[in-house]
Design a protein around this motif. Structure first.
Motif, PDB file in Angstrom:
ATOM      1  N   UNK A 271      -5.883   7.017  14.031  1.00 18.11           N
ATOM      2  CA  UNK A 271      -5.646   7.330  12.623  1.00 18.11           C
ATOM      3  C   UNK A 271      -4.930   6.242  11.825  1.00 18.11           C
ATOM      4  N   UNK A 272      -4.397   5.243  12.492  1.00 14.34           N
ATOM      5  CA  UNK A 272      -3.628   4.238  11.749  1.00 14.34           C
ATOM      6  C   UNK A 272      -4.428   2.974  11.428  1.00 14.34           C
ATOM      7  N   UNK A 273      -5.739   3.043  11.490  1.00 18.57           N
ATOM      8  CA  UNK A 273      -6.563   1.872  11.163  1.00 18.57           C
ATOM      9  C   UNK A 273      -6.488   1.488   9.694  1.00 18.57           C
ATOM     10  N   UNK A 274      -5.917   2.306   8.862  1.00 19.11           N
ATOM     11  CA  UNK A 274      -5.727   1.935   7.460  1.00 19.11           C
ATOM     12  C   UNK A 274      -4.660   0.849   7.318  1.00 19.11           C
ATOM     13  N   UNK A 275      -3.820   0.684   8.338  1.00 17.48           N
ATOM     14  CA  UNK A 275      -2.797  -0.366   8.314  1.00 17.48           C
ATOM     15  C   UNK A 275      -3.460  -1.713   8.601  1.00 17.48           C
ATOM     16  N   UNK A 276      -3.125  -2.708   7.828  1.00 18.57           N
ATOM     17  CA  UNK A 276      -3.777  -4.011   7.887  1.00 18.57           C
ATOM     18  C   UNK A 276      -3.800  -4.604   9.294  1.00 18.57           C
ATOM     19  N   UNK A 277      -2.669  -4.597   9.995  1.00 18.66           N
ATOM     20  CA  UNK A 277      -2.607  -5.225  11.316  1.00 18.66           C
ATOM     21  C   UNK A 277      -3.461  -4.464  12.340  1.00 18.66           C
ATOM     22  N   UNK A 278      -3.542  -3.146  12.200  1.00 16.47           N
ATOM     23  CA  UNK A 278      -4.369  -2.350  13.108  1.00 16.47           C
ATOM     24  C   UNK A 278      -5.848  -2.582  12.783  1.00 16.47           C
ATOM     25  N   UNK A 279      -6.165  -2.619  11.483  1.00 16.89           N
ATOM     26  CA  UNK A 279      -7.549  -2.871  11.096  1.00 16.89           C
ATOM     27  C   UNK A 279      -7.983  -4.275  11.515  1.00 16.89           C
TER      28      UNK A 279
END
Length: 172
Positions: free
Chosen positions: A43-51
């Protein structure tokens, strides 16, 4: 493998274009909305580093696409072919996401049809991983006529493993 997992595919409205490093900013703009990932196992793929990790995995897969609306040139999301298995004559389609403004516009069935029509020239079976709690995507799979064949643990590139539902469509 005597076929490309990254051709240009298109219909009258949409085009699948091989993902390039230069697509990051435009694709991240679509992916930066937390709502896009709300039902997804990661669910945290909206965060730049995760994406960024997700995007690098997409590039490394060699089968990722941007989904482009032809009339506007706007990037709507991404999808990919992955894990081709010559012995079982199968491949996966997945890692698909769209920005929220594309939801409810019946884009996904058209994109999956483009991909399935192309890949069924070369394989007999297509599999899909769908997050166990991703009801929106599970419903989409069922509408495509995909068969739920059970739970399957998926090791995501640079992210924790998650339980997914494995779906299958066989070439007729």
């Amino acid at each position: 493998m005597n076929f490309s997992v990254q051709p240009v595919l298109e219909n009258q409205q949409y085009q699948l274009v091989p993902l390039q490093q230069g697509d990051f900013e435009a694709l991240y703009e679509v992916a930066s909305d937390p709502e896009v990932w709300k039902q997804h196992p990661n669910r945290d793929r909206f965060r730049r580093e995760v994406f960024q990790t997700f995007f690098q995995g997409a590039l490394k897969s060699g089968g990722a696409f941007t989904i482009v609306e032809k009339t506007t040139g706007e990037i709507l999301g991404s999808t990919r072919f992955y894990d081709y298995d010559e012995q079982s004559n199968s491949i996966f389609i997945g890692y698909t996401f769209y920005g929220t403004k594309s939801w409810g516009r019946k884009i996904n069935p058209q994109i999956k049809k483009l991909m399935l029509d192309y890949i069924f020239q070369f394989v007999g079976t297509v599999y899909f991983h769908v997050g166990k709690n991703n009801l929106r995507s599970r419903t989409a799979m069922e509408r495509l006529g995909a068969e739920n064949i059970g739970e399957h643990e998926v090791a995501y590139f640079g992210e924790p493993s998650r339980i997914n539902i494995l779906y299958r469509i066989q070439n007729k």
